[in-house]
Motif scaffolding. Structure first.
Motif, mmCIF file in Angstrom:
data_model
loop_
_atom_site.group_PDB
_atom_site.id
_atom_site.type_symbol
_atom_site.label_atom_id
_atom_site.label_comp_id
_atom_site.label_asym_id
_atom_site.label_seq_id
_atom_site.Cartn_x
_atom_site.Cartn_y
_atom_site.Cartn_z
ATOM 1 N N THR A 266 0.803 -1.223 0.000
ATOM 2 C CA THR A 266 0.000 0.000 0.000
ATOM 3 C C THR A 266 0.837 1.274 0.000
ATOM 4 O OG1 THR A 266 -0.145 -0.193 2.410
ATOM 5 C CG2 THR A 266 -1.971 -1.100 1.128
ATOM 6 N N GLY A 267 2.120 1.142 0.296
ATOM 7 C CA GLY A 267 2.975 2.322 0.311
ATOM 8 C C GLY A 267 4.424 1.973 0.057
ATOM 9 N N LEU A 268 5.100 2.804 -0.730
ATOM 10 C CA LEU A 268 6.535 2.665 -1.002
ATOM 11 C C LEU A 268 7.175 4.017 -0.716
ATOM 12 C CD1 LEU A 268 6.239 0.756 -4.402
ATOM 13 C CD2 LEU A 268 7.190 -0.209 -2.296
ATOM 14 N N TYR A 269 8.090 4.049 0.251
ATOM 15 C CA TYR A 269 8.706 5.297 0.672
ATOM 16 C C TYR A 269 10.219 5.195 0.474
ATOM 17 C CZ TYR A 269 4.133 5.168 2.907
ATOM 18 O OH TYR A 269 2.791 5.034 3.147
ATOM 19 N N GLY A 270 10.707 5.810 -0.575
ATOM 20 C CA GLY A 270 12.118 5.678 -0.932
ATOM 21 C C GLY A 270 12.929 6.921 -0.629
ATOM 22 N N GLY A 271 13.961 6.745 0.177
ATOM 23 C CA GLY A 271 14.876 7.840 0.472
ATOM 24 C C GLY A 271 16.229 7.559 -0.152
ATOM 25 N N ARG A 272 16.708 8.467 -1.001
ATOM 26 C CA ARG A 272 17.994 8.274 -1.660
ATOM 27 C C ARG A 272 19.109 8.931 -0.849
ATOM 28 N NH1 ARG A 272 18.872 9.144 -7.674
ATOM 29 N NH2 ARG A 272 20.541 7.721 -7.089
ATOM 30 N N VAL A 273 20.269 8.327 -0.885
ATOM 31 C CA VAL A 273 21.426 8.818 -0.134
ATOM 32 C C VAL A 273 22.109 9.924 -0.933
ATOM 33 C CG1 VAL A 273 23.667 8.211 0.834
ATOM 34 C CG2 VAL A 273 21.756 6.607 0.998
#
Length: 400
Positions: A266-273
């Motif tokens: 239901t959710g995809l939370y992507g944080g890039r470095v």
């Protein structure tokens, strides 16, 4: 028991409160350091547990107000900073539901005071009277704030992830890897939400993506373009299943927190470095204290770190410290800490201290025996880091 030991007893609780109010581990640590100094300088403490909670709560609310003004110019969508948690949420000191990415995103929509009241009341079970004393409001005002916050969160409530998360994520990664839109949509909820955060610097979708097909095509595009050749591994962040993506060179690229309901995503939370090359050097002048360091490569700091420092402009920069991770102490014939300190001083940094941490060392000759210092950094190393940070904070804060 020393003052530091007494404060450390409540540190897990205090960190969780600060993190849930701020949504950022680094900012939570800053609040704890400042709160420790205030607690240490207090002349009389009647309630050893309640007093530091009060200090941390007030400091976190004030800090969040400052952060919100700073974040007004943020480019793209900002996500709360993910933190690594135990694979089994029951083993973790943090309440699993309250630190999940979905809940933190809901808390982001609350005002600073509402957020603090909700966290203290709903997560930690403090009474309205206790909270009123902590934040300097009346009992009636806190009761009204709590009611509004509870209703706000309830309207956006989520379900925790299921036990089948690893299998679902496996199918998700396989479908994205082979470019099968239909198979990918099968594991995505119809209203799945995808949010990317590149720190305002590295490439990331600037707006949330909603819907199974748009998200599926976006993820397939990432897999076959910017993330082609990357490797993935499973982990746990914010008590939720997480995919860690590393570049071809093995560098950490993306932390993707996955929210599931039953057997669909239901959710995809992507944080890039953000790599050093993507940092604006001018921003360093806004910080009271900046740390520069890396692992040691062939008896020297990482080349990227040295290039970054060499490219910094001269001018008043503020205070800095140097840290390194290595299996060996610094050799007397290769003073690379002294060399890096000198480089920073030529850029007008005031280098106030340096820290050395033992780490797993796989320098080429040591690979023959599988490396040395396995298991490091360990709990003692982390404790030493924390003691260094507290001492450094105390000295730099009290310095004129």
């Amino acid at each position: 028991m020393t003052e530091s030991d007494a404060f450390a007893t409540f540190r897990p609780l205090l960190f969780t409160i600060a993190y849930e109010i701020l949504g950022c581990a680094a900012e939570a640590d800053d609040v704890l350091q400042d709160s420790y100094l205030r607690w240490r300088d207090a002349t009389e403490v009647t309630h050893p547990r309640a007093y530091p909670v009060q200090i941390v709560t007030r400091q976190a609310i004030n800090h969040l107000r400052t952060l919100r003004r700073r974040r007004e110019d943020y480019v793209g969508t900002r996500l709360p900073e993910p933190i690594r948690t135990a694979p089994d949420a029951a083993q973790d000191v943090m309440p699993a539901e309250s630190v999940s990415m979905a809940m933190l995103l809901v808390l982001e929509t609350l005002g600073p005071t509402e957020r603090a009241v909700f966290v203290l009341s709903e997560v930690f079970g403090h009474s309205h009277r206790d909270i009123a004393q902590m934040i300097g409001r009346s009992d009636t005002a806190v009761r009204q704030i709590a009611h509004r916050a509870r209703a706000h969160v309830a309207s956006r409530r989520f379900q925790p992830d299921s036990d089948t998360s690893r299998a679902v994520i496996g199918r998700f990664l396989l479908a994205a890897g082979i470019g099968d839109v239909g198979a990918l949509m099968a594991v995505l909820a119809p209203d799945v939400l995808q949010i990317s955060d590149g720190g305002g610097r590295v490439s990331a979708a600037r707006r949330p993506i909603i819907g199974a097909e748009p998200v599926a095509r976006f993820m397939i595009g990432l897999t076959h373009n910017s993330m082609a050749g990357s490797t993935v591994e499973f982990a746990g962040f914010n008590a939720q299943p997480t995919v860690i993506v590393r570049s071809k060179a093995g560098d950490l690229d993306t932390v993707l927190v996955v929210e599931l309901t039953d057997d669909v995503i239901t959710g995809l939370y992507g944080g890039r470095v953000v790599a050093p090359a993507d940092i604006d050097p001018a921003e360093l002048a806004d910080y009271d204290l900046v740390g520069f360091g890396s692992g040691i490569y062939n008896m020297a700091f990482h080349p990227e770190l040295r290039r970054f420092i060499a490219a910094l402009p001269t001018g008043r920069q503020g205070k800095a410290f140097v840290f390194r991770t290595s299996g060996f102490p610094e050799p007397p014939f290769r003073r690379y800490v002294t060399s890096l300190t000198r480089d920073l001083e030529t850029k007008d940094f005031d280098v106030v201290d340096a820290f050395d941490c033992r780490g797993f060392d796989t320098w080429l000759p040591l690979r023959l025996v599988g490396g040395i210092r396995k298991g490091h950094p360990d709990a003692d190393d982390i404790a030493a880091v924390r003691a260094f940070a507290e001492n450094l904070q105390a000295r730099t804060t009290s310095a004129p």
